[in-house]
Enzyme design. Structure first.
Site, PDB file in Angstrom:
ATOM      1  N   LYS A  65      55.818 -30.860-109.542  1.00 37.62           N
ATOM      2  CA  LYS A  65      57.208 -31.335-109.437  1.00 37.62           C
ATOM      3  C   LYS A  65      57.214 -32.565-110.285  1.00 37.62           C
ATOM      4  O   LYS A  65      56.423 -33.644-110.040  1.00 37.62           O
ATOM      5  CB  LYS A  65      57.721 -31.617-108.123  1.00 37.62           C
ATOM      6  CG  LYS A  65      58.936 -32.442-107.954  1.00 37.62           C
ATOM      7  CD  LYS A  65      59.074 -33.922-107.676  1.00 37.62           C
ATOM      8  CE  LYS A  65      57.928 -34.350-106.788  1.00 37.62           C
ATOM      9  NZ  LYS A  65      57.962 -35.990-106.741  1.00 37.62           N
TER      10      LYS A  65
ATOM     11  N   ASP B 118      60.918 -33.424-100.348  1.00 42.51           N
ATOM     12  CA  ASP B 118      60.766 -32.534-101.392  1.00 42.51           C
ATOM     13  C   ASP B 118      60.702 -31.307-101.403  1.00 42.51           C
ATOM     14  O   ASP B 118      60.518 -30.422-102.403  1.00 42.51           O
ATOM     15  CB  ASP B 118      59.589 -33.056-102.419  1.00 42.51           C
ATOM     16  CG  ASP B 118      59.856 -34.439-103.087  1.00 42.51           C
ATOM     17  OD1 ASP B 118      59.084 -34.957-103.791  1.00 42.51           O
ATOM     18  OD2 ASP B 118      61.189 -34.943-103.062  1.00 42.51           O
TER      19      ASP B 118
ATOM     20  N   GLY C 178      52.563 -32.089-104.921  1.00 40.15           N
ATOM     21  CA  GLY C 178      51.383 -31.335-104.429  1.00 40.15           C
ATOM     22  C   GLY C 178      51.598 -30.432-103.234  1.00 40.15           C
ATOM     23  O   GLY C 178      51.648 -29.288-103.276  1.00 40.15           O
TER      24      GLY C 178
ATOM     25  N   SER D 289      54.260 -30.688-101.105  1.00 41.66           N
ATOM     26  CA  SER D 289      55.449 -30.165-100.975  1.00 41.66           C
ATOM     27  C   SER D 289      55.684 -28.811-101.792  1.00 41.66           C
ATOM     28  O   SER D 289      55.908 -27.833-101.152  1.00 41.66           O
ATOM     29  CB  SER D 289      56.636 -31.068-101.679  1.00 41.66           C
ATOM     30  OG  SER D 289      56.367 -32.362-100.975  1.00 41.66           O
ATOM     31  N   ALA D 290      55.162 -28.894-102.892  1.00 46.10           N
ATOM     32  CA  ALA D 290      55.162 -27.561-103.729  1.00 46.10           C
ATOM     33  C   ALA D 290      54.089 -26.477-103.018  1.00 46.10           C
ATOM     34  O   ALA D 290      54.611 -25.213-102.959  1.00 46.10           O
ATOM     35  CB  ALA D 290      54.404 -27.598-104.877  1.00 46.10           C
TER      36      ALA D 290
ATOM     37  N   PRO E  63      46.369 -33.282-108.317  1.00 47.90           N
ATOM     38  CA  PRO E  63      45.669 -34.204-107.579  1.00 47.90           C
ATOM     39  C   PRO E  63      46.551 -34.510-106.330  1.00 47.90           C
ATOM     40  O   PRO E  63      47.679 -34.224-106.346  1.00 47.90           O
ATOM     41  CB  PRO E  63      45.793 -35.731-108.340  1.00 47.90           C
ATOM     42  CG  PRO E  63      46.695 -35.060-109.624  1.00 47.90           C
ATOM     43  CD  PRO E  63      46.486 -33.436-109.513  1.00 47.90           C
ATOM     44  N   VAL E  64      45.812 -35.186-105.040  1.00 52.02           N
ATOM     45  CA  VAL E  64      46.631 -35.303-103.794  1.00 52.02           C
ATOM     46  C   VAL E  64      47.302 -36.574-103.780  1.00 52.02           C
ATOM     47  O   VAL E  64      46.840 -37.508-104.241  1.00 52.02           O
ATOM     48  CB  VAL E  64      45.852 -35.140-102.776  1.00 52.02           C
ATOM     49  CG1 VAL E  64      46.298 -35.430-101.222  1.00 52.02           C
ATOM     50  CG2 VAL E  64      44.924 -33.713-102.654  1.00 52.02           C
ATOM     51  N   ALA E  65      48.444 -36.708-103.147  1.00 52.28           N
ATOM     52  CA  ALA E  65      49.344 -37.673-102.917  1.00 52.28           C
ATOM     53  C   ALA E  65      49.595 -38.514-104.289  1.00 52.28           C
ATOM     54  O   ALA E  65      49.159 -39.740-104.397  1.00 52.28           O
ATOM     55  CB  ALA E  65      48.698 -38.636-102.001  1.00 52.28           C
ATOM     56  N   SER E  66      49.914 -37.795-105.188  1.00 53.67           N
ATOM     57  CA  SER E  66      49.940 -38.177-106.670  1.00 53.67           C
ATOM     58  C   SER E  66      51.131 -38.195-107.122  1.00 53.67           C
ATOM     59  O   SER E  66      51.655 -38.376-108.414  1.00 53.67           O
ATOM     60  CB  SER E  66      49.096 -37.553-107.295  1.00 53.67           C
ATOM     61  OG  SER E  66      49.539 -36.311-107.394  1.00 53.67           O
TER      62      SER E  66
ATOM     63  N   ILE F 272      53.391 -35.861-107.546  1.00 52.73           N
ATOM     64  CA  ILE F 272      54.038 -34.544-108.558  1.00 52.73           C
ATOM     65  C   ILE F 272      53.931 -33.212-107.157  1.00 52.73           C
ATOM     66  O   ILE F 272      54.239 -32.281-107.580  1.00 52.73           O
ATOM     67  CB  ILE F 272      53.186 -34.118-109.513  1.00 52.73           C
ATOM     68  CG1 ILE F 272      51.473 -34.024-108.974  1.00 52.73           C
ATOM     69  CG2 ILE F 272      53.217 -35.099-110.611  1.00 52.73           C
ATOM     70  CD1 ILE F 272      50.757 -33.718-110.192  1.00 52.73           C
TER      71      ILE F 272
END
Ligand SMILES: C[C@@](CO)(OP(=O)(O)O)[C@H](O)COP(=O)(O)OP(=O)(O)OC[C@H]1O[C@@H](n2ccc(N)nc2=O)[C@H](O)[C@@H]1O
Ligand SMILES: Nc1ncnc2c1ncn2[C@@H]1O[C@H](COP(=O)(O)OP(=O)(O)O)[C@@H](O)[C@H]1O
Length: 275
Positions: free
Chosen positions: A9, A135, A100, A102-103, A93-96, A98
């Site tokens: 995202k 998100d 991750g 949530s998707a 990548p985690v906690a980034s 985009i």
């Protein structure tokens, strides 16, 4: 076995309008998605299981409270079914910034709905998504949309499908809560109206300044992208991932080569916007 892509995202713009009494912030944001993402695999099983592989799996093995297992538990409680064997290919990548997690949660809900014969637009899926995170509804919809509220009030807008996008993460995890906590409280006004890229270009990410204060390397990533002939350069969400959109593949590929030199250890993904 159902295999579902958990697409990354992007926030093409993210305006923070106010602090809310519930501890969240009122947002206006342009959600867009790219082809690259994690992979979710689900199948019926005699006993529940959850396995993680992929480039960023180590960042999660220590996490026992995964958004995927929470999504599956909520699906079983609200809709039924299970037990399931669930696998995650962790390529984002985690906690980034985009989406991750949530998707992944949204893709898990879509995959379980397909496996259990539930319509993809069943309102119970969105009700679960709202409980899982701000998100997750946008990721469940998975289309270019204007987000308001915490990010859960969505209005579809015309996207720019196929547009080349370069995502860059400098390898620092940034706490979403901490970035919001550091927002300076100044409402700099709403998103404009018009075509997606015009609105995005005229917009901003109000979380960039607080995120850069936490992780200054984000500023280096933005600087490396700003000189690359992009149509738009911005940090996504609460960071640290930044993205650039390009009018053609040659410009995107040249930018990828340039960023590889600027930050040899940075994660990069050359991908495309979806619709
Ligand atoms: C910032 C955004 C922009 O899309 O994305 P990411 O940076 O996470 O990708 C989102 O608003 C993140 O949504 P999400 O990651 O689901 O956040 P949640 O788990 O719901 O909340 C994590 C924490 O972020 C803060 N938070 C989140 C959303 C919001 N509108 N206001 C907030 O203040 C709260 O402190 C909350 O406890
Ligand atoms: N499957 C998952 N993938 C990534 N993060 C996860 C997952 N499950 C739980 N998390 C946690 O959720 C947070 C990241 O979630 P997310 O809202 O997607 O943020 P971001 O957009 O910054 O990646 C991190 O604190 C992470 O530890």
């Amino acid at each position: 076995m159902i295999v579902e892509r958990a697409r990354a995202k992007l926030n093409l713009a993210l305006h923070v309008r106010a602090r809310r009494p519930d501890g969240y912030h009122e947002l206006e944001t342009l959600f867009a998605f790219v082809e690259h993402g994690d992979e979710i695999r689900v199948a019926r099983a005699d006993a529940p299981s959850f396995t993680i592989d992929g480039r960023f799996c180590k960042a999660l093995r220590a996490e026992d409270d995964n958004l995927i297992t929470r999504a599956a538990a909520a699906f079983a409680a609200d809709i039924g079914g299970g037990p399931w064997a669930i696998g995650l290919g962790k390529w984002l990548p985690v906690a980034s910034g985009i989406g991750g997690g949530s998707a992944d949660a949204a893709a898990t809900l879509r995959a379980l709905a397909e496996l259990e014969g539930v319509a993809p637009d069943d309102p119970r899926l969105f009700a679960i998504a709202e409980r899982l995170g701000s998100d997750v509804p946008a990721c469940l919809l998975g289309r270019t949309a204007l987000g308001r509220g915490r990010g859960e009030v969505l209005e579809l807008v015309a996207g720019a499908p196929g547009m080349p996008a370069l995502l860059v993460n400098p390898g620092v995890a940034v706490s979403t809560a901490e970035v919001f906590r550091r927002w300076d409280g100044v409402d700099r006004g709403p998103l404009g109206a018009g075509p997606l890229l015009d609105v995005a270009r005229a917009g901003r990410n109000d979380l960039a300044a607080p995120a850069i204060a936490i992780a200054p390397v984000i500023g280096e990533v933005l600087a490396a992208l700003e000189g690359s002939g992009a149509a738009l350069v911005r940090m996504s969400g609460s960071g640290a991932t930044c993205f650039a959109l390009y009018d053609d593949d040659a410009a995107a590929e040249a930018a990828d080569r340039r960023v590889r030199k600027a930050g040899p250890g940075w994660w990069r993904a050359l991908t495309r916007l979806t619709g």
